[in-house]
Design a protein around this motif. Structure first.
Motif, short mmCIF file in Angstrom:
data_model
loop_
_atom_site.label_atom_id
_atom_site.label_comp_id
_atom_site.label_asym_id
_atom_site.label_seq_id
_atom_site.Cartn_x
_atom_site.Cartn_y
_atom_site.Cartn_z
N TYR A 196 0.74 -1.12 0.00
CA TYR A 196 0.03 0.03 -0.02
C TYR A 196 0.98 1.03 0.01
O TYR A 196 0.50 2.18 -0.84
CB TYR A 196 -0.73 -0.12 1.18
CG TYR A 196 -1.87 -0.91 1.34
CD1 TYR A 196 -2.04 -1.76 0.05
CD2 TYR A 196 -2.68 -1.41 2.52
CE1 TYR A 196 -3.26 -2.82 0.25
CE2 TYR A 196 -3.57 -2.16 2.35
CZ TYR A 196 -4.03 -3.00 1.33
OH TYR A 196 -5.04 -3.93 1.48
N ASP A 198 4.17 1.45 -0.74
CA ASP A 198 4.68 1.49 -2.52
C ASP A 198 3.80 2.08 -3.28
O ASP A 198 4.22 3.15 -4.17
CB ASP A 198 5.27 0.36 -2.70
CG ASP A 198 6.39 -0.18 -2.06
OD1 ASP A 198 6.93 0.68 -1.31
OD2 ASP A 198 7.09 -1.38 -2.32
N GLY A 199 2.55 1.73 -3.42
CA GLY A 199 1.64 2.23 -4.31
C GLY A 199 1.26 3.80 -4.39
O GLY A 199 1.29 4.32 -5.08
N ALA A 200 1.35 4.08 -2.95
CA ALA A 200 0.92 5.51 -2.82
C ALA A 200 2.12 6.33 -3.22
O ALA A 200 2.11 7.23 -3.95
CB ALA A 200 0.47 5.93 -1.36
N LEU A 201 3.54 6.04 -2.87
CA LEU A 201 4.66 6.81 -3.02
C LEU A 201 4.80 6.80 -4.59
O LEU A 201 5.23 7.50 -5.06
CB LEU A 201 5.70 5.93 -2.23
CG LEU A 201 5.81 6.08 -0.89
CD1 LEU A 201 6.96 5.34 -0.34
CD2 LEU A 201 5.86 7.48 -0.32
N ALA A 202 4.53 5.71 -5.27
CA ALA A 202 4.78 5.50 -6.63
C ALA A 202 3.91 6.41 -7.51
O ALA A 202 4.21 6.54 -8.86
CB ALA A 202 4.75 4.26 -7.26
N ILE A 203 2.76 6.77 -6.82
CA ILE A 203 1.93 7.73 -7.71
C ILE A 203 2.53 9.14 -7.67
O ILE A 203 2.34 10.08 -8.09
CB ILE A 203 0.51 7.64 -7.38
CG1 ILE A 203 0.06 6.39 -7.60
CG2 ILE A 203 -0.34 8.74 -7.68
CD1 ILE A 203 -1.51 6.14 -6.94
N GLY A 204 3.23 9.49 -6.27
CA GLY A 204 3.85 10.85 -6.27
C GLY A 204 3.47 11.25 -4.80
O GLY A 204 3.61 12.53 -4.40
N ALA A 205 2.62 10.46 -3.99
CA ALA A 205 2.24 10.93 -2.67
C ALA A 205 3.55 11.19 -1.97
O ALA A 205 4.27 10.54 -1.87
CB ALA A 205 1.45 10.10 -2.23
N MET B 60 12.36 4.68 -6.91
CA MET B 60 11.44 3.84 -5.62
C MET B 60 12.48 3.28 -4.64
O MET B 60 12.31 2.77 -3.74
CB MET B 60 10.64 2.76 -6.09
CG MET B 60 9.26 3.35 -6.85
SD MET B 60 8.37 4.37 -5.35
CE MET B 60 7.51 2.69 -4.53
N THR B 88 8.62 13.55 -5.62
CA THR B 88 7.30 13.21 -5.84
C THR B 88 6.82 13.64 -7.37
O THR B 88 5.91 13.18 -8.14
CB THR B 88 6.46 13.94 -4.84
OG1 THR B 88 6.67 15.45 -5.06
CG2 THR B 88 6.67 13.57 -3.36
N ASN B 102 -1.97 -3.97 -5.97
CA ASN B 102 -1.98 -3.40 -4.64
C ASN B 102 -2.89 -2.32 -4.50
O ASN B 102 -2.59 -1.08 -4.26
CB ASN B 102 -0.50 -3.13 -4.42
CG ASN B 102 -0.19 -1.87 -4.99
OD1 ASN B 102 -0.60 -1.79 -6.16
ND2 ASN B 102 0.83 -1.22 -4.82
N PHE B 104 -5.65 -0.09 -3.01
CA PHE B 104 -5.91 0.49 -1.68
C PHE B 104 -7.26 0.02 -1.06
O PHE B 104 -7.94 -0.28 -1.93
CB PHE B 104 -5.97 2.07 -1.32
CG PHE B 104 -4.69 2.53 -1.87
CD1 PHE B 104 -3.30 1.99 -1.60
CD2 PHE B 104 -4.60 3.74 -2.66
CE1 PHE B 104 -2.33 2.67 -2.00
CE2 PHE B 104 -3.64 4.49 -3.15
CZ PHE B 104 -2.30 3.87 -2.79
#
Lengths: 320, 258
Positions: A196, A198-205, B60, B88, B102, B104
């Motif tokens: 979760y 990783d998913g958020a960080l990868a979007i740019g959050a 990443m 970001t 994944n 949310f």
């Protein structure tokens, strides 16, 4: 063709090997039965003891609710010597002290857990986590002592007539509930899958957006449980509270300075008066009646907490 | 499907790029150009560095303690490892789809709206349209249009992965990185994602890591073969699979090494 028979023979041999362990289970002897019986007994005894405790409480405390009119029970006068048993001041006392403790402990505990679980570098975590455990290990009486000696004078300095007030109790209780809140919320945050984040960080959050919008909502049930158990811890605590809240069985005036007046909690009342009552008297059973009220309150809290855990498990498809 | 070399315009230019986890060197001076609107497949055995390389294209790997990059990765001519680069912002331009879907634990709508919301890239009134368009582009709209506010976790794995693709394209990236996006999917769902990749390549530059050589051969324009942290061979997919230049590549794609 020769290859095929070879293959079949090998498969047959493998299957025979796999089948063999099953026969061991057929040879279970009396020791197996005995061990199973012991485990069953010890499991059942726990349940039986809880049931017996409740029965005992009810038997001793029942006269409270039978002999005293409900109107008097909920009146504001707790004068056992004159035969006035109004539980209201004690309920309000417990409520004010506990509510204050929650207001202090929950934000502090949750932010500490977020810091420990999401932000702190590993070396800090390694120092802080054991410290939280140590905090949990401090005997409550020691905290009560500290509250009496150091906290009370400070509170009196704020303009209260005495340093022994609901606020003093709240602060001490908050400190006592903190370790439970911190470690359970940290577990809840830890259980949020890394995917979760990783998913958020990868979007740019940003890290904060990831925590606020993904990690915290995902850990919601676990965090709620941490808060509930913290409340349970706070409402049941006795000794430290008895030392620092002033033990005045009055209903404090509603208002902003309510936390600065002395109160008396349900637990403190039982502890303080149990030694002085005649066994079997009405006063005696009222103290048990207070115990029943406490039991019901904590049981409800635990039930709600249990429901929350259950819903976490269901949402994760059976895995915690 | 393949374009002549002269027509290619390079989106990501990698020059002498090495990557370290502490003392361990995971990538050894890679140099390659990833073409705009192409699908670039990275193949190679487990631990060869292809995933590390993929994750260094949107930084990443920054979250791993002790990770260190040397060399240049130029996105439209600008080095993404420059100290003044906003990570970001970089990740908004270079999106990522992971090996295991994944989504949310929120509604389908909130999943897709996540990126535009945190980045503030869409006005509130446009958000609904953006979510819808992203789901259409990820060929998921017909599956979910009646349950946009239902939990994303109730979707099947193939739908979840397409949801993650929708979530990634909702912030309008230039590049989409896919780390073995089909390894958790069944063959039917895999084919749908592969079809989707071909459609997406018209608007995005796609880099995909895959263990499945048929998949690399089916979908990609360019293929890079990694071995022990080195890029052994990088060429048009057709040529790499039909007439590899290196003996090691040939051994790997024919199944004799790996």
């Amino acid at each position: 063709m020769a290859n095929l028979t070879e293959f079949a023979r090998e498969r047959y041999a493998q299957a025979a090997l796999r089948a063999r362990p099953a026969s061991i289970w057929l040879r279970r002897g009396w020791s197996e039965t005995l061990i199973e019986l012991l485990i069953r007994l010890s499991g059942l005894s726990t349940i039986a003891i809880v049931g017996l405790i409740f029965l005992f409480l009810v038997r001793e405390g029942l006269p409270t609710f039978l002999d005293i009119p409900l109107r008097q029970l909920f009146s504001g006068r707790w004068y056992p010597i004159e035969g006035l048993y109004g539980l209201w001041p004690l309920l309000v006392g417990s409520l004010v002290v506990t509510a204050g403790a929650i207001i202090i402990a929950v934000p502090l505990g949750l932010t500490t857990a977020i810091y420990l679980g999401e932000i702190a570098p590993p070396w800090q975590r390694e120092i802080l986590k054991p410290l939280v455990e140590v905090l949990a290990g401090i005997p409550s009486i020691v905290l009560g002592f500290l509250g009496w000696v150091t906290l009370a004078p400070i509170i009196q300095g704020l303009g209260a007539p005495t340093g022994l007030t609901a606020l003093t109790g709240s602060l001490i209780l908050a400190y006592m509930a903190l370790p439970a809140i911190i470690s359970i919320s940290e577990d809840a945050l830890y259980a949020v899958p890394k995917e979760y984040r990783d998913g958020a960080l990868a979007i740019g959050a940003t890290q904060w957006q990831t925590i606020w919008r993904v990690v915290l909502p995902a850990a919601r049930s676990g965090l709620a449980m941490a808060v509930m158990l913290g409340i349970g811890r706070a409402i049941g605590e006795t000794m430290a509270v008895m030392m620092v809240t002033g033990n005045a069985a009055f209903v404090p005036d509603l208002g902003l300075d309510m936390p600065l007046s002395p109160v008396r909690t349900m637990t403190a009342t039982i502890a303080a008066e149990m030694g002085e009552v005649a066994q079997g008297s009405l006063h005696y059973s009222v103290l048990f009646g207070i115990g029943i009220v406490l039991f019901v309150v904590t049981f409800t809290i635990n039930l709600i907490a249990g429901r929350l855990v259950g819903s976490v498990v269901r949402r994760r498809g059976g895995q915690l | 499907m393949t374009r002549a070399a002269t027509e290619r315009s390079i989106k990501i230019n990698v020059r002498n790029f090495s990557f370290y986890y502490g003392d361990f060197q995971a990538l050894d001076s890679l140099t390659l150009g990833i073409g705009q609107n192409e699908i670039t497949a990275l193949i190679g055995p487990s631990g060869c560095g292809k995933s590390t390389f993929l994750r260094s294209l949107n930084r990443m790997n920054d979250t791993i303690p002790g990770a260190r990059a040397v060399g240049d990765v130029l996105l439209d001519g600008k080095n993404i490892y420059d100290p003044e680069v906003d990570v970001t912002e970089l990740r908004q331009r270079v999106g990522m789809v992971f090996q295991r879907p994944n989504p949310f634990p929120q509604s389908i709508y909130d999943n897709v709206a996540f990126g535009p919301r945190v980045l503030g890239t869409a006005r509130r009134s446009d958000l609904g349209d953006l979510v819808r368009q992203s789901l259409i582009d990820a060929s998921l709209w017909d599956d979910v249009k009646h349950r946009l506010h239902g939990s994303a976790l109730n979707l099947n794995p193939g739908q979840q992965q397409r949801l993650c693709i929708a979530r990634a394209i909702a912030v309008k990236p230039d590049v989409i990185l896919m780390d073995e996006p089909c390894s958790a999917l069944d063959p039917v769902a895999t084919l749908r994602v592969e079809d989707l990749m071909r459609e997406l390549a018209e608007h995005f530059t796609i880099v995909i890591v895959t263990h499945n050589m048929q998949q690399a051969a089916r979908v990609s324009d360019q293929t890079g073969f990694f071995w022990l942290g080195r890029l052994v061979e990088f060429d048009e997919t057709e040529r790499l699979f039909s007439a590899p230049r290196e003996a090691l590549t040939e051994a790997y794609i024919t199944g004799r090494r790996g």
